[in-house]
Design an enzyme around this catalytic site. Structure first.
Site, PDB file in Angstrom:
ATOM      1  N   GLY A  29       0.936  -1.091  -0.083  1.00 23.10           N
ATOM      2  CA  GLY A  29      -0.182   0.092   0.036  1.00 23.10           C
ATOM      3  C   GLY A  29       0.932   1.202   0.162  1.00 23.10           C
ATOM      4  O   GLY A  29       2.020   1.184  -0.386  1.00 23.10           O
ATOM      5  N   HIS A  35       4.342   2.111  -8.058  1.00 20.62           N
ATOM      6  CA  HIS A  35       3.554   0.986  -7.971  1.00 20.62           C
ATOM      7  C   HIS A  35       2.560   0.980  -9.027  1.00 20.62           C
ATOM      8  O   HIS A  35       2.469  -0.167  -9.630  1.00 20.62           O
ATOM      9  CB  HIS A  35       2.760   1.036  -6.665  1.00 20.62           C
ATOM     10  CG  HIS A  35       3.355   1.048  -5.386  1.00 20.62           C
ATOM     11  ND1 HIS A  35       3.448   1.889  -4.544  1.00 20.62           N
ATOM     12  CD2 HIS A  35       3.927  -0.109  -4.781  1.00 20.62           C
ATOM     13  CE1 HIS A  35       4.215   1.775  -3.602  1.00 20.62           C
ATOM     14  NE2 HIS A  35       4.673   0.497  -3.584  1.00 20.62           N
TER      15      HIS A  35
END
Ligand code: PAF
Length: 284
Positions: A29, A35
């Protein structure tokens, strides 16, 4: 809109609805563009993309930032929706680890050096969760970032040594215009620390330039280390020139196997520990 999945049983139901090639992107996360570049790469090689979000307690040491690690599930899902993924697997800790695991992955010698020397239990924890999530999601391909180069080498080694039926692909480090490698931990940096942190990338670039001008591993290491040793606000943990697959120290080798090397570094900038790396080609 991606489907949010909060436990292992729902994950299997979600996967059953997908047909075709599935790519997995594993994260903890606090997503950033680095990402998202993994997700974009995943979309190019598969019909469906599954992203996992799980802050894995097993890979944090007792004095590390597990509690402080940024958690922002709603924001992360919003970001993933801008790229488009099929499933977001964000399990609770109790679902992933209903009890303390008794069977453990031994990551072997690659995990004992560099990141592993400073963080002795880290890679065993990483491989434990990567092995579990690969078993749960059984993707065709899993995509990891080159920023965590030692982690990537260990995951490739685990998949090869345990004959795990998944293809591992990697994506280059995403950098800000300033050169700073994107990292969820950059959020900890003050304005001054941010400027100081640029020295990591600058040292790697100097090392790479030296290699391009004919320097060997030892000279490259010296040039880059000197730069970081005198950089204000930076406390060097390690800087080394290694084989990208085995993480063997190229400076210590009489006859390196090929012309490829990786300059790897870790340093504290204030209380924040950052890592970075850069590929080099030796022309000697
Ligand atoms: O690279 C990371 O963010 C983590 O180490 C990973 C691979 C998601 C395992 O927790």
């Amino acid at each position: 809109m991606s489907e949010l999945i909060r436990n292992k049983a729902e994950l299997q139901d979600g996967l059953d609805k997908l047909s075709g090639r599935v790519a997995l992107v594993m994260t903890m996360g606090a997503l950033h563009d680095g990402h998202l570049s993994l997700v974009r790469a995943a979309k190019k090689v598969a019909d469906h993309v599954v992203v996992s979000i799980f802050v894995n307690p097993l890979q944090f040491g007792p004095n590390e930032d597990f509690d402080a690690y940024p958690r922002q599930l709603d924001k992360d899902i919003g970001l993933l929706d801008t790229v488009g993924v099929d499933l977001v697997f964000a399990p609770e800790e109790s679902d992933m680890y209903p009890r303390e695991p008794l069977v453990r992955i031994d990551p072997g010698p690659i995990a004992a050096v560099y990141e592993g020397a400073t963080r002795p239990t880290h890679f065993a924890g990483v491989l434990q969760v990567v092995h579990k999530v690969l078993n749960l999601a059984h993707p065709d391909v899993a995509i990891f970032g080159q920023k965590d180069a030692q982690q990537l080498a260990l995951i490739r080694t685990m998949v090869a040594d345990l004959n795990m039926p998944v293809e591992i692909q990697s994506v280059p480090i995403k950098r800000e215009e300033s050169g700073l490698a994107l990292s969820s931990r950059n959020a900890y940096l003050s304005e001054d620390e941010y400027i100081e942190a640029l020295a990591l990338n600058q040292a790697l670039v100097l090392g790479k330039d030296a290699a391009q001008h004919g320097a060997g591993p030892e000279q490259v290491r010296t040039v880059a280390t000197r730069y970081l040793d005198q950089a204000p606000g930076v406390k060097l943990d390690y800087l080394a020139v290694v084989d990208p697959e085995t993480f063997e120290d190229l400076v210590a080798q009489d006859a390196p196997r090929g012309d490829r090397g990786l300059i790897i570094t870790a340093a504290w900038v204030g209380p924040t520990r950052l890592i970075d790396n850069m590929e080099v080609t030796f022309h000697a």
